[in-house]
Design a protein around this motif. Structure first.
Motif, PDB file in Angstrom:
ATOM      1  N   LEU B 114      16.162 -49.804  -3.976  1.00 50.70           N
ATOM      2  CA  LEU B 114      15.327 -50.956  -3.660  1.00 50.70           C
ATOM      3  C   LEU B 114      15.756 -52.130  -4.548  1.00 50.70           C
ATOM      4  N   PRO B 115      15.719 -53.335  -3.996  1.00 50.24           N
ATOM      5  CA  PRO B 115      16.164 -54.490  -4.786  1.00 50.24           C
ATOM      6  C   PRO B 115      15.073 -54.935  -5.747  1.00 50.24           C
ATOM      7  N   VAL B 116      14.696 -54.050  -6.653  1.00 48.98           N
ATOM      8  CA  VAL B 116      13.678 -54.376  -7.644  1.00 48.98           C
ATOM      9  C   VAL B 116      14.242 -53.994  -9.006  1.00 48.98           C
ATOM     10  N   PRO B 117      13.694 -54.552 -10.089  1.00 50.93           N
ATOM     11  CA  PRO B 117      14.197 -54.168 -11.414  1.00 50.93           C
ATOM     12  C   PRO B 117      13.916 -52.686 -11.665  1.00 50.93           C
ATOM     13  N   ALA B 118      14.833 -52.024 -12.325  1.00 50.93           N
ATOM     14  CA  ALA B 118      14.697 -50.613 -12.738  1.00 50.93           C
ATOM     15  C   ALA B 118      14.130 -49.721 -11.627  1.00 50.93           C
ATOM     16  N   PRO B 119      14.801 -49.636 -10.479  1.00 46.45           N
ATOM     17  CA  PRO B 119      14.270 -48.840  -9.370  1.00 46.45           C
ATOM     18  C   PRO B 119      14.149 -47.357  -9.733  1.00 46.45           C
ATOM     19  N   GLU B 120      14.916 -46.900 -10.746  1.00 49.51           N
ATOM     20  CA  GLU B 120      14.882 -45.473 -11.082  1.00 49.51           C
ATOM     21  C   GLU B 120      13.529 -45.055 -11.665  1.00 49.51           C
ATOM     22  N   GLN B 121      12.705 -46.043 -12.023  1.00 49.30           N
ATOM     23  CA  GLN B 121      11.386 -45.687 -12.558  1.00 49.30           C
ATOM     24  C   GLN B 121      10.373 -45.423 -11.455  1.00 49.30           C
ATOM     25  N   LEU B 122      10.771 -45.683 -10.203  1.00 56.03           N
ATOM     26  CA  LEU B 122       9.807 -45.544  -9.114  1.00 56.03           C
ATOM     27  C   LEU B 122       9.716 -44.091  -8.636  1.00 56.03           C
ATOM     28  N   SER B 123       8.504 -43.670  -8.332  1.00 56.73           N
ATOM     29  CA  SER B 123       8.293 -42.328  -7.788  1.00 56.73           C
ATOM     30  C   SER B 123       7.271 -42.401  -6.671  1.00 56.73           C
ATOM     31  N   GLU B 124       7.401 -41.480  -5.737  1.00 61.92           N
ATOM     32  CA  GLU B 124       6.402 -41.359  -4.695  1.00 61.92           C
ATOM     33  C   GLU B 124       5.500 -40.196  -5.104  1.00 61.92           C
ATOM     34  N   ILE B 125       4.198 -40.359  -4.917  1.00 59.59           N
ATOM     35  CA  ILE B 125       3.286 -39.263  -5.268  1.00 59.59           C
ATOM     36  C   ILE B 125       2.906 -38.525  -3.984  1.00 59.59           C
ATOM     37  N   LEU B 126       3.141 -37.224  -3.961  1.00 58.62           N
ATOM     38  CA  LEU B 126       2.824 -36.397  -2.800  1.00 58.62           C
ATOM     39  C   LEU B 126       1.941 -35.244  -3.265  1.00 58.62           C
ATOM     40  N   TRP B 127       1.358 -34.564  -2.332  1.00 59.05           N
ATOM     41  CA  TRP B 127       0.689 -33.318  -2.692  1.00 59.05           C
ATOM     42  C   TRP B 127       1.113 -32.218  -1.732  1.00 59.05           C
ATOM     43  N   PHE B 128       0.970 -30.977  -2.191  1.00 55.36           N
ATOM     44  CA  PHE B 128       1.326 -29.874  -1.308  1.00 55.36           C
ATOM     45  C   PHE B 128       0.350 -28.732  -1.514  1.00 55.36           C
ATOM     46  N   SER B 129       0.202 -27.932  -0.489  1.00 57.41           N
ATOM     47  CA  SER B 129      -0.601 -26.724  -0.611  1.00 57.41           C
ATOM     48  C   SER B 129      -0.155 -25.779   0.487  1.00 57.41           C
ATOM     49  N   LYS B 130      -0.562 -24.528   0.339  1.00 60.31           N
ATOM     50  CA  LYS B 130      -0.178 -23.537   1.323  1.00 60.31           C
ATOM     51  C   LYS B 130      -1.113 -23.629   2.533  1.00 60.31           C
ATOM     52  N   ASP B 131      -2.387 -23.706   2.242  1.00 61.53           N
ATOM     53  CA  ASP B 131      -3.374 -23.849   3.313  1.00 61.53           C
ATOM     54  C   ASP B 131      -3.955 -25.252   3.275  1.00 61.53           C
ATOM     55  N   ARG B 132      -4.588 -25.610   4.384  1.00 64.47           N
ATOM     56  CA  ARG B 132      -5.224 -26.899   4.448  1.00 64.47           C
ATOM     57  C   ARG B 132      -6.352 -26.943   3.408  1.00 64.47           C
ATOM     58  N   PRO B 133      -6.421 -28.043   2.617  1.00 64.62           N
ATOM     59  CA  PRO B 133      -7.468 -28.113   1.583  1.00 64.62           C
ATOM     60  C   PRO B 133      -8.835 -28.323   2.214  1.00 64.62           C
TER      61      PRO B 133
END
Lengths: 108, 879
Positions: B114-133
């Motif tokens: 991405l054309p932003v400063p220090a793009p390596e600091q960016l993270s996407e937050i996801l969640w996971f589970s085996k069954d539906r919560p």
């Protein structure tokens, strides 16, 4: 015509410069004048004159221009430049010292 | 051409001619004839040519003149072996050009950060589970994908966002955004549509973007009563607003509400998802969907069970993804509306690297970056092998020439320089052509890629890609070009000169090994190309369970223009009725979620102890018929009937439910009134278990499905009129046929398959060029030998057979090696989840081998024919 001598290595440039110091000349005339002024002893191989002329021109010791020759054809006429004249003086001194040194050795 | 050394050449000629003529004049005067005089002059003058040479050497331009000679000689040598030269130049041009074009495209879509400063600091937050919560989540907007047995999702509740954001202050900044929505806008009297993405006020500061004009968003824009503002992308501002300098501060109507344009984003920033086409950013509380009364999103604002927001984090320097995840776990759990029912149903966080933006692409294909890089490497290897073997083939005879020249007094340095110049000449021609190929292909690819019009792409040849591929291939050209000179310098001249006509048998020379290796790599690439393209075709052509032809889809959004309550219900009823009554329309239905858009709501259904995760889709009574999903048993809901449910056939079996069963979903008991044929709904990829519920006419927007008798697009005009008669202010949004809709869902798969396929074609061309170049060259070299064979009685058929056999033996060996390689690669691909298991059936390999084999035969046929037409007498005289 007497016995012809080969040129001592490295002297052709000196002879060419000296010849041109008298008056501008084209290649053929230079060869003729060297032969005449050496009393027919130094027979410069005509062709070998040209690489020497081109070398001197590249070093800026002679310049050339195209002029009409005596037979009506265009000839490339070389003349001495100021650096050429200086070079000639230096080489003549050098040559005299060289000859003298040889002489001393031979007479020793 | 007037070049310095040429001019001096002619002056030199004139000068020497003058001398010779003057000499001859003298001899003529002595009584010789002119001709004799000239002859004598030449003799006494000395060798004219060698003197010219000596003069040239004295010149300032002599080095240039020598390069000129080298180039001229090189050009002559290239023309002497045209098949090799053309093949080499073609290889360079295609190898460098095509890989550059593809790398450029892949870079634009997949790799560019991405054309932003220090793009390596960016993270996407996801969640996971085996069954539906269960109990934690009652509805969601976002995307969910499967990773093995896990379900991974990107949606969170607003409460989770606020909790997490406050807790990790100092370690990371967290910003949120909702999914894009199409909105209608009006600016300075012009009306159009745009893609709008609601974002949190800290979205752009978290990214670190600076405004191009005006200001971007700030935290205070998130306040409930803040004045509505909108931020425009540079592209939208330039194209729709004509790049007005005074845009910031002026007003724009969005879905009939007035917004103030806060500012314009910098031109480099096109969005947080590669290739996406977002035009407008609005703070979440002011976004149209939040301002709509009774909107589902609006409910989500205060309901911790509705998970609607996607999160992006910027980690402070030194904070790792693991640290961030650990820090977020507690505040995330604190936001839940209930306790998780089991360990399997407990969502856990996953932090995903996002320097290149968010993208489903990487999730779907494992990591296509490496796959594509692997393919590029293979193609480059093939290209280098091509160059190497072509130049090596030529080197055999060049060695003889080099030896001859050395023995005639050519300095070794000068010889090396000659070969260097030749290689450079070859490399330059190929390199120059490759720039053209790259530019042409880049432009062509954008038009060829299916669905590219929906992407915001402006691929320009990436100089880094060009430089990278160029350096590799050109280096190969230089190294193998210099090889003969180097051999001569090492081995001396004698052995090379001794060879005359050789009666060679096919030997395993390096060149032949290279061709073999090339064929092997070719098998690998072509197989990969076939596998990925077949997979796409399978996905696209897969039976979705519904009749995909003759369906027209479009969205209506009455809520946006103020419909609510009874008026809204009446509108939906009237729309369905009038559209259904149009001539050419067989059935009209309205769905809450657009099919084949990859979205939807998930829930779980119980029947006694049986439980299943399902995708929930709401539709009017005629919706199933218009979608083309037949009922296997039972009936559809009556208008305004509630408390009923229709199950997909696969699901009914799994739940052991039949007509009349009472199933439980979201704590409500529902009666099964119908069983529908199993069908895909949200995408072609995952097989969902689907339930259908009645359409709630409190929905402020919905998708209309029309099953038509005629080609669907022919009805667009009449449909507009019909809807216009209801209310002129309601636009038809996103009009597609079902087939277009399906192909849009598969856009990224298409792109990937297309890239793989084109690499396969490239590999094929390069292999054929290599084989052809090598064989036609060796055949040409063996002309003398073939002449002898024929003179000794070999028939034309026999000679042809020999050349054919020679070439094909190489091809077959290569193919066999390639088969092994392909099996190994398939194993790796499966273990890396690039391919589902068993995706490489034997016939794919057979097809790849057949394609390559055919091209090999074609490549071999030319030289074989030429060999058989050798005239023995002519050949022997030459030899």
């Amino acid at each position: 015509m007497g016995k012809k001598s080969d040129l001592v290595q490295g002297t052709l440039d000196l002879l060419v410069l000296k010849t041109l110091a008298l008056q501008p000349a084209h290649g053929y005339a230079i060869a003729q004048r060297i032969l005449a002024s050496s009393r027919q002893v130094l027979d410069v191989q005509q062709g070998s004159l040209y690489p020497a002329l081109h070398r001197l021109e590249r070093k800026g010791l002679v310049t050339s221009e195209w002029r009409e020759g005596e037979n009506g054809r265009m000839a490339k006429v070389y003349s001495l430049t100021k650096p050429g004249a200086r070079q000639l003086r230096e080489e003549m001194d050098e040559w005299s010292r060289y000859i003298a040194a040889i002489q001393w050795v031979l007479e020793a | 051409m007037r070049v310095p050394w040429r001019r001096e050449e002619s002056e030199l000629d004139r000068e020497l001619r003058y001398h010779l003529e003057t000499m001859a004049d003298g001899f003529e005067r002595d009584g010789m004839t002119r001709a004799a005089a000239m002859r004598r002059a030449r003799r006494e003058f000395g060798g004219v040519e060698s003197i010219k040479d000596a003069c040239r050497d004295e010149h300032r331009w002599s080095w240039l003149a020598q390069i000129g000679q080298d180039l001229e000689f090189g050009w002559r040598m290239m023309r002497k072996t045209p098949s090799v030269s053309i093949a080499a130049v073609l290889t360079l041009a295609l190898g460098i050009g095509a890989t550059t074009a593809k790398l450029t495209l892949a870079d634009t879509l997949l790799w560019r950060t991405l054309p932003v400063p220090a793009p390596e600091q960016l993270s996407e937050i996801l969640w996971f589970s085996k069954d539906r919560p269960e109990g934690l989540n009652s509805g969601s907007s976002g995307s969910m994908f499967r990773d093995g047995t896990l379900r991974v999702a990107d949606f969170f509740s607003m409460a989770a966002y606020r909790n997490m954001r406050e807790t990790v202050k100092g370690k990371a900044r967290i910003a949120g955004h909702l999914y894009n929505q199409r909105v209608s806008i009006s600016y300075a009297g012009r009306v159009s549509v745009a893609e709008e993405r609601p974002v949190t006020g800290n979205f752009f500061t978290t990214l670190g973007l600076q405004p191009h004009q005006g200001r971007l968003l700030q935290d205070s824009d998130d306040a409930a009563g803040a004045a509505p503002v909108v931020v425009l992308t540079h592209r939208f501002w330039a194209s729709k607003l004509g790049g007005e300098r005074t845009a910031a501060g002026s007003a724009m109507r969005i879905n009939n509400r007035v917004y103030t344009i806060a500012g314009v984003l910098p031109p480099a920033f096109t969005g947080i998802i590669p290739g996406e086409a977002t035009d407008l950013y609005i703070p979440i509380p002011q976004s149209p969907r939040m301002l709509t009364a009774d909107s589902w999103y609006r409910e989500g604002e205060g309901d911790a069970r509705k998970w609607i927001i996607q999160l992006l984090a910027r980690r402070e320097p030194g904070v790792s993804e693991d640290e961030l995840r650990a820090a977020l776990a507690a505040p995330y759990a604190a936001s839940w509306a209930a306790r998780p029912k089991s360990a399997e149903a407990t969502p856990q966080l996953r932090i995903s690297e996002a320097s290149r933006g968010l993208g489903a692409m990487r999730r779907r294909f494992g990591d296509p970056v490496w796959t594509l890089l692997g393919l590029v490497t293979l193609v480059l290897l093939i290209a280098c092998a091509n160059i190497a073997n072509l130049l090596l083939a030529r080197s055999v005879e060049r060695e003889k020439e080099a030896a001859l020249r050395v023995s005639l007094g050519c300095e070794e340095l000068r010889l090396l320089r000659q070969f260097f110049t030749e290689s450079l000449l070859l490399a330059c021609i190929g390199g120059a052509l490759s720039v053209g190929v790259a530019a042409g292909l880049s432009a062509l690819m954008v038009t060829l890629i299916p669905g590219a019009e929906a992407l915001t792409l402006a691929p320009q040849t990436d100089p880094r890609a060009l430089a990278g591929t160029g350096v590799v291939t050109l280096a190969a050209a230089m190294v193998f070009g210099l090889y003969p000179a180097w051999r001569t310098a090492r081995a001396g001249v004698a052995p090379a000169l001794k060879e005359g006509i050789t009666l060679s048998r096919a030997r395993w020379t390096p060149a032949r090994m290279l061709v073999m290796a090339q064929m092997a790599l070719g098998v690998l690439l072509v197989t990969a190309a076939i596998v990925f393209t077949t997979r796409l075709n399978e996905l696209a052509g897969k039976d979705a369970g519904f009749e995909r032809q003759h369906v027209l889809l479009f969205d209506l959004r009455p809520g946006e223009v103020g419909y609510k309550g009874d008026r809204l219900q009446q509108f939906w009823a009237a729309a369905e009725e009038r559209l259904g009554a149009m001539s050419g329309v067989e059935k009209a239905g309205i769905a809450q979620t657009r099919p084949m858009l990859g979205g939807g709501h998930w829930d779980s259904v119980h029947n006694g102890d049986n439980r299943a995760e399902v995708a929930v889709h709401h539709g009017t009574p005629d919706f199933l018929a218009s979608l083309g999903v037949p009922l296997v048993a039972g009936r559809v809901a009556r208008p305004n009937e509630t408390g009923v449910i229709i199950l997909g056939q696969n699901l009914a079996r799994e739940l052991n439910a039949g007509l009349g069963s009472l199933v439980e979903m979201n704590k409500r008991k529902l009666t099964v009134i119908g069983i529908a044929k199993t069908a895909q709904y949200s995408s072609m990829e995952e097989e969902h278990r689907v339930v259908y519920l009645p359409f709630s006419s409190e929905q402020d927007s919905g998708t209309v499905l029309l099953r038509t008798a005629a080609p669907p697009l022919a009805l667009v005009g009449p449909v507009r009129e019909t809807v216009g008669a209801l209310d002129k202010s309601i636009p038809l949004v996103d009009i597609y046929t079902m087939e277009q809709q399906i192909s849009r869902t598969l856009q990224r798969e298409r792109l990937f398959a297309w890239l793989c396929g084109s690499f396969g074609v490239l590999a094929l061309v390069l292999c054929a060029v290599g084989l052809y170049g090598l064989l036609s060259h060796t055949t040409a070299r063996r002309t003398g030998e073939i002449g002898i064979r024929m003179a000794l009685g070999a028939t034309r058929g026999r000679v042809m057979q020999q050349v054919l056999a020679d070439g094909l033996r190489l091809a077959v060996a290569g193919l066999a090696l390639g088969t092994l390689l392909a099996f190994w690669a398939a194993r790796v691909a499966e273990s890396q989840k690039l391919l589902p298991e068993g995706q490489m059936p034997g016939w794919t390999l057979v097809a790849a081998i057949a394609v390559l084999g055919t091209s090999a035969v074609l490549a071999v046929a030319g030289p074989a024919l030429r060999a058989s037409s050798v005239d023995p007498i002519h050949a022997l005289r030459q030899g």
